[in-house]
Design an enzyme around this catalytic site. Structure first.
Site, mmCIF file in Angstrom:
data_model
loop_
_atom_site.group_PDB
_atom_site.id
_atom_site.type_symbol
_atom_site.label_atom_id
_atom_site.label_comp_id
_atom_site.label_asym_id
_atom_site.label_seq_id
_atom_site.Cartn_x
_atom_site.Cartn_y
_atom_site.Cartn_z
ATOM 1 N N TYR A 33 0.820 -1.217 0.000
ATOM 2 C CA TYR A 33 0.000 0.000 0.000
ATOM 3 C C TYR A 33 0.851 1.263 0.000
ATOM 4 C CZ TYR A 33 -4.169 -2.728 0.184
ATOM 5 O OH TYR A 33 -5.172 -3.594 -0.160
ATOM 6 N N ARG B 266 1.587 2.148 -3.468
ATOM 7 C CA ARG B 266 0.433 2.788 -4.109
ATOM 8 C C ARG B 266 0.264 4.230 -3.636
ATOM 9 N NH1 ARG B 266 0.973 -1.412 -5.630
ATOM 10 N NH2 ARG B 266 -0.031 -2.206 -7.506
ATOM 11 N N HIS C 207 -14.375 1.200 -0.294
ATOM 12 C CA HIS C 207 -13.272 0.267 -0.059
ATOM 13 C C HIS C 207 -12.114 0.905 0.707
ATOM 14 C CE1 HIS C 207 -14.720 -2.432 -3.635
ATOM 15 N NE2 HIS C 207 -15.391 -2.643 -2.528
ATOM 16 N N CYS D 12 -0.411 2.627 16.942
ATOM 17 C CA CYS D 12 -1.409 3.591 17.426
ATOM 18 C C CYS D 12 -1.010 4.041 18.829
ATOM 19 C CB CYS D 12 -2.766 2.884 17.444
ATOM 20 S SG CYS D 12 -4.104 3.870 18.102
ATOM 21 N N ALA E 226 -13.574 6.948 -19.941
ATOM 22 C CA ALA E 226 -14.331 7.852 -19.076
ATOM 23 C C ALA E 226 -13.972 9.316 -19.321
ATOM 24 C CB ALA E 226 -14.081 7.491 -17.617
#
Ligand code: NAD
Length: 238
Positions: free
Chosen positions: A61, A64, A114, A146, A227
């Protein structure tokens, strides 16, 4: 060029998939070889993969996220933001994409079913809201923690997990009179079923993309084309 009339009483629900970001330079899953570091994408984006190899999933990720910083909204994202500006609360956008190109184009009434690449959340569900992690994680090789001590996971719906905001999405589909679906292969559920829910409520349903999706027979109308070429001239508003 096809056009779709949007009357004063119409309520428009738009569903977008990876195809709408393709012209911005973000590859769709199917356009790639489906592999990342020798693993199938479907094997990386799962709760099991996260448990087994959090650093590997994190790295996937993060790559990305890096890629997302280099791209810009294209005319398709802008056309939807423009339509929203005209229709106000008669417009709703649901994206399957985890990039932030819709909001960067100006879309507001929208959900990311998502998840979002730019956010992370505590895997312990400690109650802390997902955090915008771009500052923290861009260069981080290790999975973060965290405040409560739990590991931070990407704010992404892994395969097999329940999508976000489903109640709101169902409400918006039930109210809509026109559903426009853009750039999604019709293979990921429940999104692939939205067209059937809309038809059930009597809405017109239109698909926009360069090839027919797997669920093409469920649409009233399929407009073939990219698109970024089709959307800017598609809507005739009253
Ligand atoms: P998909 O990869 O299964 O299908 C992409 C679809 O986009 C195909 O049907 C293809 O014909 C169409 N397409 C390609 N170029 C297009 C263009 N220029 N204009 C319009 N359509 C075009 O993607 P999916 O159905 O969205 O499902 C895969 C899952 O992976 C989803 O959850 C998706 O959001 C996620 N994903 C997200 C991103 C992103 O956030 N940008 C990128 C890849 C995958």
């Amino acid at each position: 060029m096809a056009s779709i009339s949007v009357g004063r009483d119409d309520r428009v629900f738009v569903l977008t998939g990876a195809g709408i970001s393709a012209e911005s330079g973000l590859p769709t899953f199917r356009a790639e070889d489906g592999l990342w570091a020798g693993h199938r994408v479907e094997d990386i984006c799962t709760p099991d993969a996260w448990r087994r190899d959090p650093a590997g999933v994190w790295a996937f990720y993060s790559a990305r996220r890096e890629q997302g910083l280099t791209v810009k909204p294209n005319p398709a994202h802008l056309a939807l933001a423009e339509l929203e500006a005209k229709l106000g609360d008669r417009f709703f956008l649901c994206t399957q994409n985890v990039d932030d190109l819709h909001e960067r184009a100006g879309s507001v009434r929208m959900v990311h079913m998502h998840g979002e690449l730019a956010k992370a959340r505590c895997e312990r569900e400690c109650g802390r809201a997902p955090v915008d992690d771009r500052q923290v994680y861009r260069n981080l090789a290790e999975v973060g923690r965290c405040e409560c001590g739990g590991r931070l996971r990407p704010h992404i719906v892994f395969f097999g997990e329940v999508p976000l905001e489903m109640e709101r999405i169902e409400r918006e589909i039930a109210k809509s009179t026109l559903m426009v679906v853009v750039g999604t292969s019709g293979s990921v559920y429940p999104a692939a079923n939205f067209v059937n829910w809309a038809r059930h409520s009597g809405a017109r349903t239109v698909y926009v993309g360069p090839e027919s999706p797997l669920n093409a027979s469920s649409f009233t109308n399929v407009v073939e084309g990219k698109a970024g070429v089709v959307l800017p001239g598609l809507f005739q508003t009253a």
